[in-house]
Enzyme design. Structure first.
Site, PDB file in Angstrom:
ATOM      1  N   PHE A  71      26.357  24.263  38.515  1.00  0.00           N
ATOM      2  CA  PHE A  71      27.645  23.860  39.103  1.00  0.00           C
ATOM      3  C   PHE A  71      28.701  23.564  38.045  1.00  0.00           C
ATOM      4  CE2 PHE A  71      24.347  22.688  42.071  1.00  0.00           C
ATOM      5  CZ  PHE A  71      24.896  22.917  43.314  1.00  0.00           C
ATOM      6  N   TYR A 139      40.232  32.300  36.394  1.00  0.00           N
ATOM      7  CA  TYR A 139      39.123  31.583  37.036  1.00  0.00           C
ATOM      8  C   TYR A 139      38.250  32.547  37.843  1.00  0.00           C
ATOM      9  CZ  TYR A 139      36.646  28.737  40.457  1.00  0.00           C
ATOM     10  OH  TYR A 139      35.677  28.208  41.262  1.00  0.00           O
ATOM     11  N   PHE A 167      34.166  28.837  49.777  1.00  0.00           N
ATOM     12  CA  PHE A 167      35.569  28.818  50.156  1.00  0.00           C
ATOM     13  C   PHE A 167      36.072  27.405  49.832  1.00  0.00           C
ATOM     14  CE2 PHE A 167      36.638  33.067  51.741  1.00  0.00           C
ATOM     15  CZ  PHE A 167      35.464  33.675  51.352  1.00  0.00           C
ATOM     16  N   ARG A 281      52.902  27.961  45.167  1.00  0.00           N
ATOM     17  CA  ARG A 281      52.147  27.736  43.936  1.00  0.00           C
ATOM     18  C   ARG A 281      51.650  29.102  43.458  1.00  0.00           C
ATOM     19  NH1 ARG A 281      46.827  23.983  44.428  1.00  0.00           N
ATOM     20  NH2 ARG A 281      46.046  25.860  45.402  1.00  0.00           N
TER      21      ARG A 281
END
Ligand code: UDP
Length: 323
Positions: A71, A139, A167, A281
Site C-alpha cells: 500500500f 501518478y 476508485f 483542478r
C-alpha cells in the site's frame, strides 16, 4: 505471516485491522504519511522503507512471510505532475526493490494497490478491466508501470499477484478508532466534513462546467472497509491457488457528483455547508465509475456500504479524530 507494506496509511491500516483477525501480520511503514497510532496493536510494526534492501532483508529473514500486500505509495495526482521524480522513485523504483527482495527470499504472492487513474479519461460509462489504460498523469503512469512489471515477473519468475484498482476510497472504521488523516487534506469527503465541523471556512467545488448532469465531476466512492474485505478475498484466492495473475476494479458501480456528495454530507450530519464554485483542478476526468462485476463473479466480493454509510462513519471519525 503477511507483510503489509504501508500498513500505517489510510487504506493499509484499515486492511490490517481486518487481517489481524485471520493472520499474523507484520507492518513495514516509513511513517512519511502514515500514522503509528493507526496500526492495530496485534500487528508487529517495523519502521523502515520499502526502498531499503536491508530493512526488507531483515523482515524476510526474521518472519515466515507467505505474501506481501503493498500500500506504500504516493497518491496525489496534482503533486505527481509537479514532482514526477518523487512518484517514479517511490511508486516504481522502491516497489521494484521490494519485488527483488521478495523473490530473493522465495516469496511469490503479491497484492498491489492500483488505481482508477490507470484508465485516464475513459470513453465508457462503466469502466471495466478491459477498458483502455491511458493514464494522464505521472501518478497513473507509475501505477500502470508496476502492473506491467508484475505481468512480466509472473511470466518469468512465477510471481503470483492480484492488482486492485481502487476508485475513490472514503469512510472510516465503524469503531471510529481509525480513519482518514492526510496532511494536507485534499480529498473531497474529509474536506466537506472538516468544513461542517468549522475547521475550514468553505468548500471549493473544482469545476461546475463539466459535461455531467449538474456540471460537477462524478466519482465512485467506496468504503475503506469494503476495500479491506476485497484485499482479504484476493489474498485467499492467491494463497489457495485459485488465482495467479489478476486485475480487479474496486468500486460501487454508482457515480455521485461533487454536488451530490456535499448534499449527502449535509443530510447525514444535519449541518449546512458553505460552498463556493471554483476553477477546475488539473487532471480531473469528468466521470470515473467502476464496473466491479469481475471481482463479484470470480471472488464473490461486492461493496456493501453505500454513500450515506461512508459519510456517517467518516463523520464519527472526524468528530473524534485522534491522529
Ligand atoms: N473536489 C472538489 N473540491 C475539493 C476536493 C475535491 O471539488 O476540495 C473534487 C475533485 O475535483 C474530484 C472529486 O472532488 O472531482 C474527488 O476528488 P478527490 O481529491 O477526493 O479524489 P480523486 O478523484 O482525485 O481521487
Amino acid at each position: 505471516m503477511i507483510l503489509v507494506v504501508g500498513g500505517a496509511g489510510y487504506i493499509g491500516s484499515h486492511l490490517v485491522k481486518e487481517l489481524v483477525e485471520k493472520e499474523k501480520v507484520v507492518v513495514l511503514d516509513n511513517l512519511s504519511t502514515g500514522h503509528r497510532a493507526a496500526v492495530d496493536s496485534r500487528a508487529i510494526f517495523v519502521e523502515g522503507d520499502l526502498g531499503n534492501e536491508e530493512d526488507l532483508q531483515m523482515i524476510f529473514k526474521s518472519y515466515p512471510i507467505k505474501a506481501v500486500m503493498h500500500f506504500a505509495a504516493y497518491s496525489l495526482v496534482g503533486e505527481s505532475v509537479i514532482d514526477p521524480l518523487k512518484y517514479y522513485q517511490n511508486n516504481v523504483a522502491s516497489t521494484l526493490t521490494l519485488l527483488k527482495i521478495m523473490l530473493k527470499n522465495n516469496v511469490k504472492n503479491f497484492i498491489f494497490s492500483s488505481t482508477a487513474a490507470t484508465y485516464g479519461i475513459p470513453d465508457v460509462e462503466l469502466i471495466d478491466e478491459t477498458s483502455a489504460t491511458k493514464p494522464i498523469n505521472p501518478y497513473g503512469h507509475s501505477k500502470l508501470m508496476v502492473e506491467q512489471i508484475l505481468a512480466d515477473f509472473s511470466t518469468s519468475y512465477g510471481l503470483q499477484y492480484v492488482v486492485l484498482r481502487y476508485f475513490n476510497a472514503a469512510g472510516a472504521h465503524q469503531s471510529a478508532a481509525i480513519g482518514e488523516s492526510h496532511n494536507p487534506e485534499t480529498h473531497l469527503i474529509p474536506i466537506i466534513l472538516q468544513q461542517l465541523l468549522g475547521q475550514r471556512e468553505k468548500i471549493s467545488v473544482f469545476g461546475s462546467d463539466y459535461d455531467t448532469e449538474d456540471g460537477t465531476c462524478i466519482r465512485d466512492y467506496i468504503h475503506v472497509t469494503d476495500l479491506a474485505t476485497a484485499h482479504i478475498r484476493a489474498l485467499e484466492a492467491l494463497l489457495t491457488g485459485k488465482k495467479e495473475a489478476e486485475i480487479y476494479n474496486l468500486g460501487n458501480g454508482l457515480g455521485y457528483s461533487v454536488k451530490e456528495v456535499i448534499e449527502t454530507c449535509e443530510k447525514v450530519t444535519g449541518v449546512k455547508a458553505n460552498v463556493e464554485m471554483a476553477d477546475r483542478r488539473a487532471g480531473d476526468p469528468a466521470r470515473l465509475v467502476a464496473s466491479s462485476k469481475k471481482i463479484f463473479e470470480e471472488l464473490g466480493w461486492k461493496a456493501e456500504r453505500n454513500l450515506e454509510r461512508i459519510i456517517a462513519d467518516a463523520w464519527k471519525w472526524h468528530q473524534n479524530q485522534t491522529y
